[in-house]
Each structure stands twice: as C-alpha cells, then as structure tokens.
Design a protein around this motif. Structure first.
Motif, mmCIF file in Angstrom:
data_model
loop_
_atom_site.group_PDB
_atom_site.id
_atom_site.type_symbol
_atom_site.label_atom_id
_atom_site.label_comp_id
_atom_site.label_asym_id
_atom_site.label_seq_id
_atom_site.Cartn_x
_atom_site.Cartn_y
_atom_site.Cartn_z
ATOM 1 N N GLY A 1 26.328 93.912 11.596
ATOM 2 C CA GLY A 1 25.950 94.553 12.835
ATOM 3 C C GLY A 1 24.524 94.176 13.186
ATOM 4 N N LEU A 2 24.141 94.369 14.451
ATOM 5 C CA LEU A 2 22.805 93.989 14.909
ATOM 6 C C LEU A 2 21.718 94.717 14.127
ATOM 7 C CD1 LEU A 2 21.058 92.427 16.895
ATOM 8 C CD2 LEU A 2 21.319 94.331 18.516
ATOM 9 N N ARG A 3 21.907 96.000 13.868
ATOM 10 C CA ARG A 3 20.896 96.772 13.153
ATOM 11 C C ARG A 3 20.709 96.254 11.741
ATOM 12 N NH1 ARG A 3 20.934 103.390 12.369
ATOM 13 N NH2 ARG A 3 18.982 103.545 11.200
ATOM 14 N N GLU A 4 21.815 96.001 11.052
ATOM 15 C CA GLU A 4 21.729 95.508 9.681
ATOM 16 C C GLU A 4 21.148 94.100 9.644
ATOM 17 O OE1 GLU A 4 21.661 95.388 5.721
ATOM 18 O OE2 GLU A 4 22.136 97.162 6.936
ATOM 19 N N LEU A 5 21.474 93.285 10.648
ATOM 20 C CA LEU A 5 20.933 91.934 10.708
ATOM 21 C C LEU A 5 19.419 91.968 10.886
ATOM 22 C CD1 LEU A 5 21.320 88.894 10.788
ATOM 23 C CD2 LEU A 5 21.848 89.083 13.226
ATOM 24 N N LYS A 6 18.925 92.861 11.743
ATOM 25 C CA LYS A 6 17.484 92.993 11.941
ATOM 26 C C LYS A 6 16.790 93.460 10.665
ATOM 27 C CE LYS A 6 17.382 93.747 16.952
ATOM 28 N NZ LYS A 6 17.037 94.698 18.051
ATOM 29 N N LYS A 7 17.432 94.373 9.945
ATOM 30 C CA LYS A 7 16.866 94.837 8.671
ATOM 31 C C LYS A 7 16.773 93.689 7.680
ATOM 32 C CE LYS A 7 18.412 98.586 6.798
ATOM 33 N NZ LYS A 7 19.370 99.625 6.330
ATOM 34 N N ARG A 8 17.821 92.868 7.628
ATOM 35 C CA ARG A 8 17.816 91.733 6.707
ATOM 36 C C ARG A 8 16.731 90.731 7.095
ATOM 37 N NH1 ARG A 8 23.171 88.399 4.977
ATOM 38 N NH2 ARG A 8 23.586 90.437 4.036
ATOM 39 N N GLN A 9 16.593 90.478 8.384
ATOM 40 C CA GLN A 9 15.561 89.556 8.846
ATOM 41 C C GLN A 9 14.167 90.074 8.499
ATOM 42 O OE1 GLN A 9 16.540 89.338 13.000
ATOM 43 N NE2 GLN A 9 17.831 87.522 12.757
ATOM 44 N N SER A 10 13.968 91.373 8.676
ATOM 45 C CA SER A 10 12.672 91.975 8.375
ATOM 46 C C SER A 10 12.372 91.891 6.886
ATOM 47 C CB SER A 10 12.658 93.444 8.836
ATOM 48 O OG SER A 10 11.396 94.030 8.637
ATOM 49 N N ARG A 11 13.379 92.176 6.059
ATOM 50 C CA ARG A 11 13.198 92.076 4.604
ATOM 51 C C ARG A 11 12.854 90.647 4.201
ATOM 52 N NH1 ARG A 11 17.644 95.643 4.016
ATOM 53 N NH2 ARG A 11 19.059 93.884 3.742
ATOM 54 N N THR A 12 13.578 89.691 4.770
ATOM 55 C CA THR A 12 13.337 88.293 4.438
ATOM 56 C C THR A 12 11.930 87.871 4.841
ATOM 57 O OG1 THR A 12 15.688 87.753 4.672
ATOM 58 C CG2 THR A 12 14.131 85.922 4.782
ATOM 59 N N ALA A 13 11.489 88.322 6.014
ATOM 60 C CA ALA A 13 10.140 87.985 6.475
ATOM 61 C C ALA A 13 9.080 88.543 5.533
ATOM 62 C CB ALA A 13 9.927 88.522 7.890
ATOM 63 N N MET A 14 9.263 89.770 5.085
ATOM 64 C CA MET A 14 8.290 90.380 4.171
ATOM 65 C C MET A 14 8.335 89.713 2.801
ATOM 66 S SD MET A 14 8.390 94.455 5.129
ATOM 67 C CE MET A 14 10.150 94.596 5.460
ATOM 68 N N HIS A 15 9.526 89.401 2.342
ATOM 69 C CA HIS A 15 9.681 88.722 1.051
ATOM 70 C C HIS A 15 8.995 87.360 1.088
ATOM 71 C CE1 HIS A 15 11.363 87.524 -2.718
ATOM 72 N NE2 HIS A 15 12.331 86.772 -2.226
ATOM 73 N N ARG A 16 9.215 86.616 2.167
ATOM 74 C CA ARG A 16 8.581 85.309 2.310
ATOM 75 C C ARG A 16 7.064 85.451 2.376
ATOM 76 N NH1 ARG A 16 9.791 80.245 3.926
ATOM 77 N NH2 ARG A 16 11.931 80.747 4.517
ATOM 78 N N ALA A 17 6.588 86.393 3.185
ATOM 79 C CA ALA A 17 5.144 86.593 3.325
ATOM 80 C C ALA A 17 4.512 86.916 1.981
ATOM 81 C CB ALA A 17 4.875 87.717 4.332
ATOM 82 N N ALA A 18 5.165 87.777 1.197
ATOM 83 C CA ALA A 18 4.638 88.155 -0.114
ATOM 84 C C ALA A 18 4.552 86.942 -1.033
ATOM 85 C CB ALA A 18 5.522 89.234 -0.733
ATOM 86 N N LEU A 19 5.604 86.140 -1.047
ATOM 87 C CA LEU A 19 5.612 84.947 -1.901
ATOM 88 C C LEU A 19 4.558 83.937 -1.468
ATOM 89 C CD1 LEU A 19 9.472 84.451 -2.266
ATOM 90 C CD2 LEU A 19 7.892 85.061 -4.095
ATOM 91 N N GLU A 20 4.446 83.724 -0.166
ATOM 92 C CA GLU A 20 3.453 82.777 0.329
ATOM 93 C C GLU A 20 2.046 83.207 -0.045
ATOM 94 O OE1 GLU A 20 5.788 81.088 4.319
ATOM 95 O OE2 GLU A 20 4.294 82.702 4.489
ATOM 96 N N LEU A 21 1.752 84.482 0.116
ATOM 97 C CA LEU A 21 0.403 84.983 -0.167
ATOM 98 C C LEU A 21 0.065 84.893 -1.651
ATOM 99 C CD1 LEU A 21 0.383 88.032 2.268
ATOM 100 C CD2 LEU A 21 -1.162 86.071 2.358
ATOM 101 N N VAL A 22 1.035 85.215 -2.510
ATOM 102 C CA VAL A 22 0.790 85.101 -3.952
ATOM 103 C C VAL A 22 0.593 83.638 -4.326
ATOM 104 C CG1 VAL A 22 1.757 85.455 -6.259
ATOM 105 C CG2 VAL A 22 2.037 87.208 -4.523
ATOM 106 N N ASN A 23 1.365 82.774 -3.720
ATOM 107 C CA ASN A 23 1.221 81.344 -3.997
ATOM 108 C C ASN A 23 -0.156 80.833 -3.580
ATOM 109 O OD1 ASN A 23 2.496 78.997 -5.058
ATOM 110 N ND2 ASN A 23 2.827 78.227 -2.993
#
Length: 211
Positions: free
Chosen positions: A21-43
């Motif tokens: 669903g659109l809501r769940e897709l947005k949640k997944r996108q938001s999680r992925t964005a935060m996960h990526r940001a966290a990894l990039e910053l630690v790197n």
C-alpha cells in the motif's frame, strides 16, 4: 535503487513494492533513506562522529520520525527496527493459526527478508561499514540471538510432543541458514531477495540432499 539527494528520496519500485500500500511503501522508503544516511555517515566519519540528528538531516526527516523507526543510531546503521523479536514472535503466532507452524515460520521469514533493502550497493555499503566498526557486530549478534530466542519460544508452544523445543530450535536455525543463503544468492546473481529465498527454499525441499 534508492538514492538520497538534498533530502529527497527517490525509489525505483521493485516487484515486491508493487504489492505494498502507499502508506507502507512510504514507510519503507523512509526507513531505507535513514538506513542509507546512517551507513554513509559512519563510512565518512566513523561511528563516534555520527549523531541521530545528522542521520535525520541527511535523510530529510525529523528526529521524531527517526525514533518512530529506530531506537538508536546503531539500530539505524545495522537496520534493526524498534519492533524486534517480540513483533516477529507475534506474527509467527498469527500466521500459525492460518497456516500451521511449518508454513508460518517460512512466511514470517520471507516477510522479514522482503523488508530488507533491495539495493545491492546499499547492502555492500553495510558490509563495508560493519567491517570497519567491530562494535556493530556485537549489537547485531545480540539482536539476532534475541529474535531467534523469541521465535524458538513461540514455535515450541505451537509444536506438539516432548521434543517440541528441540524441533523448534532446529527449525529456526535452518530458517536462518536459508535466509543467509538467500542473501548470498541475491548478492551474487543480482536477483531480488524474495526470489532468492523461494529458490533456496525449493532447493532445500527438493532432491539435492547435500546435508
């Protein structure tokens, strides 16, 4: 693939995303964005040089949104949501009512693998970061043990017989072995995680008795 640019998240939908669903897709996108940001910053700066505020800013979300998904900066780096093993255990109970314990275990593990990022580059970045920061391994291992323990407890309740706990332990360990193999297949062949999981499961059920 998912990219972050000036706080904007752009996500190419995978085949599995089409069923969300659109809501769940947005949640997944938001999680992925935060996960990526966290990894990039630690790197870029090392674990000690990263804050929750920095992760949220790079991902284009508020700190409140961050804590709706993650309990700590380490959980965002590793990809451990706030739900943890208790939610997985409850999902296993509910699925077992409809499908029985064996299929329920597979359903829950397939759903878990489906929620992982489909971006191969992101998974490779995580491997690079984990190799640099040994502390993250202990956190990840502790979380994995917690999830496995909860699943074993629930499955023990669902199975019959005096050997229910032993069977539950074996089933959960096999399930995690299948999941790890699916990640490897997905990475090496560039196929989606769910497809890799189904392929490995079929191979396990089939006529290839290596073990």
């Amino acid at each position: 693939m998912c990219r972050t640019y000036d706080g904007v998240v752009i996500d190419e939908k995978s085949a599995s995303d089409q069923n969300l669903g659109l809501r769940e897709l947005k949640k997944r996108q938001s999680r992925t964005a935060m996960h990526r940001a966290a990894l990039e910053l630690v790197n870029e700066h090392g674990l000690g040089g990263v804050t929750v505020e920095a992760i949220a800013q790079r991902a284009g979300v508020s700190t409140r949104t961050f804590f709706n998904h993650w309990s700590t900066k380490e959980s965002a780096i590793i990809g451990i949501t706030t739900s943890g093993g208790l939610e997985i255990g409850e999902k296993l109970r509910r699925a077992a009512e409809e499908e029985g314990p064996r299929q329920a275990l597979r359903t829950v593990m397939r759903e878990a693998i489906a929620s992982a990022p489909h971006d191969v580059e992101l998974r490779e970045l995580k491997m690079e970061v984990m190799a640099k920061e040994p502390k993250l391994h202990s956190i990840s291992t502790g979380n994995l043990r917690s999830v496995q323990t909860e699943m074993i407890e629930v499955l023990t309740e669902l199975l019959d017989g005096e050997d229910a706990r032993e069977r539950a332990m074996l089933a959960v360990q096999i399930g995690f072995a299948v999941t790890r193999t699916a990640f490897g297949v997905s990475m090496s062949r560039g196929i989606e995680l769910e497809a890799a999981f189904d392929e490995v499961t079929d191979r396990y059920d089939g006529v290839d008795p290596v073990f």
